[in-house]
Structures are given as C-alpha cells and as structure tokens.
Motif scaffolding. Structure first.
Motif: not given
Length: 134
Positions: A15-20, A28-32, A63-68, A88-94
C-alpha cells in the motif's frame, strides 16, 4: 485420488506508506511548541485507515525540514513511476488532511499531490534517501 488444481494466493500489493519522523526535532515540543505530535500521528492513522499504512520512525536525518513526512507509493504507484515524496514543515491540520486525501486517492504515481503539498516537497541526498528504513 484426483488432485485439485493449486490456487495461487495473491499476496496483497504494497500500500501507500506514510512515514512520519518522530525523532530528535520532528517530534519535539521544544522545537514546535503547541503542536500535538502524538495527535498528528493518530490523526494520520485514523484518516488513512485501510487505504495505506502509517508508521513512525525515530529520525529521517532531514532535521532542517522538521516535521518530515515521507509518502511512498503503493506497488501500483511505483509501477506507474511514482517515487517517495519528502514533505517538510508538516505542522498544520490542513497539511495532514491533504496527506490523507492524497493517500486515499492513490498517492504518488497515481495522482498528483493535492492542495499546497507540492510547496512542502523537498529533495534529500542519496545518502539520506537510501537510509530510509524499509
């Protein structure tokens, strides 16, 4: 005694695989601060459902593209020319919703990424790409 012909059991196609990434920076809550990392993972798993699989790994070394998040094509998508897409930068719900929509529609090689995901895409070095766990 007559033998019945042996039935070939078709192995399920990959299947399609999403690796988080959930290692040093991405989880990291410290970074985000303010990002519910565990909630993101559960949201992806619930949204993708049986259309694919979602897995968390310790670190993807980007790491320069966190959240990957890496969306890898299904077997069918790979046959059609699809390759893993690094986001990269997958941070928002949308953004999470767009990843889910893409997986449910078939993923890389089958359909182009929806919405603004193409703006999140980045290219990794061969060293990092080849180190992605299987």
């Amino acid at each position: 005694m007559a033998r019945r012909p042996r039935q070939e059991s078709a192995a399920p196609a990959a299947p399609v695989t999403v690796t988080v990434c959930r290692g040093c920076c991405c989880g990291s809550a410290a970074k985000h601060p303010g990002v519910d990392h565990a909630g993101q993972l559960e949201r992806l798993r619930a949204g993708v459902g049986t259309a694919g699989k979602v897995r968390a790994v310790d670190c993807l070394d980007a790491c320069g593209h966190s959240n990957v998040v890496v969306v890898s094509p299904s077997a069918e998508g790979r046959k059609a020319g699809g390759r893993p897409v690094w986001l990269g930068w997958v941070l928002a719900d949308d953004m999470l919703d767009e990843v889910v929509d893409w997986v449910r529609a078939g993923g890389p090689g089958i359909v182009p990424p929806p919405g603004m995901l193409d703006l999140q895409e980045f290219t990794v070095s061969r060293r990092i790409r080849e180190g992605l766990p299987g």
